[in-house]
Design a protein around this motif. Sequence first.
Motif, PDB file in Angstrom:
ATOM      1  N   SER A 340     -11.265 -36.429  20.249  1.00  0.00           N
ATOM      2  CA  SER A 340     -10.089 -35.544  20.263  1.00  0.00           C
ATOM      3  C   SER A 340     -10.350 -34.193  19.602  1.00  0.00           C
ATOM      4  N   SER A 408      -5.940 -49.461  12.982  1.00  0.00           N
ATOM      5  CA  SER A 408      -6.206 -49.688  14.420  1.00  0.00           C
ATOM      6  C   SER A 408      -5.157 -49.010  15.292  1.00  0.00           C
ATOM      7  N   THR A 412      -7.043 -45.384  18.813  1.00  0.00           N
ATOM      8  CA  THR A 412      -7.034 -45.028  20.246  1.00  0.00           C
ATOM      9  C   THR A 412      -6.616 -43.571  20.437  1.00  0.00           C
ATOM     10  N   VAL A 415      -9.358 -41.086  19.654  1.00  0.00           N
ATOM     11  CA  VAL A 415     -10.341 -40.941  20.737  1.00  0.00           C
ATOM     12  C   VAL A 415      -9.747 -40.191  21.930  1.00  0.00           C
ATOM     13  N   PHE A 416      -8.506 -40.536  22.315  1.00  0.00           N
ATOM     14  CA  PHE A 416      -7.978 -40.046  23.604  1.00  0.00           C
ATOM     15  C   PHE A 416      -6.971 -38.899  23.516  1.00  0.00           C
ATOM     16  N   SER A 417      -6.401 -38.660  22.337  1.00  0.00           N
ATOM     17  CA  SER A 417      -5.284 -37.695  22.288  1.00  0.00           C
ATOM     18  C   SER A 417      -5.706 -36.270  22.635  1.00  0.00           C
TER      19      SER A 417
END
Length: 557
Positions: A340, A408, A412, A415-417
């Motif tokens: 990101s 956790s 995610t 990594v993806f935002s």
Amino acid sequence: MSLFFLSLYFMAMDLSLIVELNILSLNSSSVVMTLLLDWMSLLFMSFVLFISSMVVFYSEEYMEGDVYLDRFILLVVMFVLSMMLMIISPNLISILLGWDGLGLVSYCLVIYYQNVKSFDAGMLTALSNRVGDVALLMSIAWMLNYGSWNYIYYLEFMKEDWVMKLISYMVVLAAMTKSAQIPFSSWLPAAMAAPTPVSSLVHSSTLVTAGVYLLIRFNFSFSDNLMFILLFISSMTMFMSGLGANFEFDLKKIIALSTLSQLGLMMSILALGSYELAFFHLLTHALFKALLFMCAGNIIHNMGNCQDIRFMGGLVKHMPLTCTFFNICNLSLCGLPFLSGFYSKDLIVEVMSMGILNIYVYAIFYLSIGLTVCYSFRLTYYTLVGDFNYSSLNCLSESGFVMLKGMSGLITFVVFSGSMLSWVMFPTPYFICLPFVLKLMTLIMILVGAWLGYEAAKFKISYFCFSLGSVTTSSFLGTMWNMPLISTLGVNYYPVYSGEIYTKIFDQGWHEFYGGQNLSRKLGMISKFFQLLSNNHLKVYFMMMVIWMVFILLNIF
């Protein structure tokens, strides 16, 4: 999630909503609370709420056994509510409420552990932020000239008015104190005395980002001169904190200095005119910085509250999942492709490279990127790989499932935002035309920084350490160019010392003897003489009569 999807709807429909709540009407005067809901405020609120929910969940185990856990959670909730109030306010008065709420609650949270270090840090934090609060109060007073405190109406319309220029200077000063730019930087590493969940919240999406958010809102009213000043100060902050982090051994302070570096990056791109890029980096940075602090907290928690990275090493064998998260966040911070941080950071640097300002801005941006990678790889070497340097009697394990669940929840998005937000926020892509070497410049600086950081950590190189009298470069650069000394003793020592001299010379010296005391003694003697005369006026009268008669007789004869 509902706020996030609402912001997407507002963005797609190009909507902006101003809600006015009439609190009180008295003799045709209305007290109105105004709220601004647009894609920016809704998106930022969704991020703040998501991160704070994860942090509160994480705190349940991190602060386990704390006697005042309920009070701690309530303080964190008050902190988040103050930030919410600040985000949705288009009005300077309600912004001040949120702004001061952040300042006061942050003081309570920094002094939470109630030891001498916490009290010192809390006082430094509170007093540094008061400077900005006063600037905001002054801008409120000046905005009275416009008949309303809803600044959102006047930003572009009154841009050339000198009152608006004055207000924008005040707002920049306020933002510089809250976002810890030079010369107010020393409170940010000191505020690490707070519990780690608080650090995670403060450094990601609440306290320090408030200043940047205010500038994003106000950016339409900035003059060229003000933007030049802001660019210079923020780029210096970015460079100074990146350099300082390479000499630091306290885990939390390294991450705090990295926050300072990223704040400098956001402010400098904002000063170059791209406020949307600053907001984009603000959001991506909030996610990986919150997780970075959570991982650091888990490591500190398991190592019996030890924060010195020299005692760590080889943690990847003992805490594999935490170290995985830690590493991903570190790489995202460095701007490794397709995490990101890369999307926002690379875009910022390329937009800066497209400009034609000067070589100083260009050089300091790339040097700061190199330094970021340098301290990140140094941190990775000291903590995750190498030899285990802690006590052989230890309880290192990853048994804290609540903390791991909280962490956790963020991974995610870390990594993806970046890619997700770049698609959402920039439906029309930026066209960037650069030569091949300039296009690869970011990657080159990342590789050089990584190599330098690894070598310096591996061979324990103290970089370029040489002495100038009693000052070594490592102590000068490691203490943020002596800024904590200037902020504390600089405003404290000399006034107290001059007060001692003043006391000796004036209050207890010859000045007093020949001045106040002597005058008092003389006046006292004269008044006593007159008192003597007035008490014995009959005797004096007869005496005067005798003298008068003697005088007459002398004249006769």
